[in-house]
Design an enzyme around this catalytic site. Sequence first.
Site, mmCIF file in Angstrom:
data_model
loop_
_atom_site.group_PDB
_atom_site.id
_atom_site.type_symbol
_atom_site.label_atom_id
_atom_site.label_comp_id
_atom_site.label_asym_id
_atom_site.label_seq_id
_atom_site.Cartn_x
_atom_site.Cartn_y
_atom_site.Cartn_z
ATOM 1 N N ASN A 95 32.656 2.562 57.046
ATOM 2 C CA ASN A 95 33.735 3.498 56.716
ATOM 3 C C ASN A 95 34.672 2.858 55.702
ATOM 4 O O ASN A 95 34.915 1.640 55.719
ATOM 5 C CB ASN A 95 34.477 3.990 57.960
ATOM 6 C CG ASN A 95 35.023 2.890 58.835
ATOM 7 O OD1 ASN A 95 34.494 1.793 58.879
ATOM 8 N ND2 ASN A 95 36.085 3.182 59.547
ATOM 9 N N GLU A 134 38.398 3.548 54.142
ATOM 10 C CA GLU A 134 39.617 4.364 54.270
ATOM 11 C C GLU A 134 40.472 4.289 53.011
ATOM 12 O O GLU A 134 40.186 3.541 52.075
ATOM 13 C CB GLU A 134 40.398 3.900 55.507
ATOM 14 C CG GLU A 134 39.565 4.091 56.768
ATOM 15 C CD GLU A 134 40.316 3.803 58.055
ATOM 16 O OE1 GLU A 134 41.375 3.149 58.022
ATOM 17 O OE2 GLU A 134 39.816 4.256 59.119
ATOM 18 N N CYS A 178 33.207 8.244 55.938
ATOM 19 C CA CYS A 178 32.609 7.673 57.152
ATOM 20 C C CYS A 178 31.431 6.761 56.794
ATOM 21 O O CYS A 178 30.798 6.918 55.748
ATOM 22 C CB CYS A 178 32.091 8.775 58.067
ATOM 23 S SG CYS A 178 33.370 9.751 58.847
ATOM 24 N N GLU A 228 28.461 6.717 58.057
ATOM 25 C CA GLU A 228 27.188 7.445 57.962
ATOM 26 C C GLU A 228 27.012 8.052 56.572
ATOM 27 O O GLU A 228 25.949 7.970 55.959
ATOM 28 C CB GLU A 228 27.140 8.576 59.004
ATOM 29 C CG GLU A 228 27.225 8.104 60.452
ATOM 30 C CD GLU A 228 28.655 7.983 60.977
ATOM 31 O OE1 GLU A 228 29.556 7.619 60.194
ATOM 32 O OE2 GLU A 228 28.868 8.246 62.163
ATOM 33 N N CYS A 256 30.867 12.252 63.233
ATOM 34 C CA CYS A 256 31.775 13.407 63.133
ATOM 35 C C CYS A 256 30.992 14.634 62.636
ATOM 36 O O CYS A 256 29.841 14.528 62.185
ATOM 37 C CB CYS A 256 32.941 13.096 62.190
ATOM 38 S SG CYS A 256 32.521 13.199 60.437
ATOM 39 N N CYS A 267 29.650 14.484 58.996
ATOM 40 C CA CYS A 267 28.462 13.626 58.848
ATOM 41 C C CYS A 267 27.223 14.298 59.423
ATOM 42 O O CYS A 267 26.123 14.180 58.872
ATOM 43 C CB CYS A 267 28.697 12.276 59.512
ATOM 44 S SG CYS A 267 29.853 11.246 58.589
HETATM 45 N N1 THU Z 1 34.409 7.169 61.368
HETATM 46 C C1 THU Z 1 33.164 6.880 60.890
HETATM 47 O O1 THU Z 1 33.015 6.151 59.905
HETATM 48 N N2 THU Z 1 32.107 7.415 61.526
HETATM 49 C C2 THU Z 1 32.173 8.108 62.694
HETATM 50 O O2 THU Z 1 31.140 8.457 63.235
HETATM 51 C C3 THU Z 1 33.463 8.425 63.294
HETATM 52 C C4 THU Z 1 34.651 8.052 62.488
HETATM 53 C C5 THU Z 1 35.561 6.520 60.716
HETATM 54 C C6 THU Z 1 36.449 7.390 59.884
HETATM 55 C C7 THU Z 1 37.757 6.614 59.939
HETATM 56 O O3 THU Z 1 37.717 5.590 58.964
HETATM 57 C C8 THU Z 1 37.743 5.956 61.302
HETATM 58 O O4 THU Z 1 36.380 5.962 61.717
HETATM 59 C C9 THU Z 1 38.605 6.641 62.334
HETATM 60 O O5 THU Z 1 38.342 7.990 62.396
#
Ligand code: THU
Length: 141
Positions: A43, A45, A54, A56, A94, A97
């Site tokens: 991920n 940010e 994300c 994925e 999520c 994804c």
């Molecule tokens: N996130 C992912 O990368 N994948 C997931 O399956 C769930 C959430 C990340 C997005 C964000 O950077 C952090 O987790 C919190 O939501």
Amino acid sequence: MTDYKELVKKAFEAQKSSYSPYSHFKVGAALLSEEGKVYLGCNIENATFTPTNCAERTAFFKAVSEGVKDFTAIAIVGNTDSVEAGSGDYCAPCGVCRQVMAEFCDPETFSIILAKSENDYVVLSLKELLPLGFTNKNLSK
Ligand code: THU
């Protein structure tokens, strides 16, 4: 059942690259292509939050941008405070994804592996995580 130990190991490797200074929730993904190549994703940010990507989708976009569109499985690991194996909960993808997976993957056969450690994981199909999903098949009807 297929042994996904190696793929989970790679997801933990990807998790180390997580850029998550805001949520501190580190996610790693390892996407296996049909030809056997693994694409890592973490991920990423952003200070303005919305551009956050994300793990994925990072893995999918890396693969697709290199011309690869056929996949068999993805391993996902995620936790809040450390990248130590086993310290987190299962991290389910999520909705966004899941929708990206539905664009490229067969809902019946694509495996989604949610792992806490190399020895502790669950395997779900895309169909289980996205029942009645809207895909390009709906558009062509
Ligand atoms: N996130 C992912 O990368 N994948 C997931 O399956 C769930 C959430 C990340 C997005 C964000 O950077 C952090 O987790 C919190 O939501």
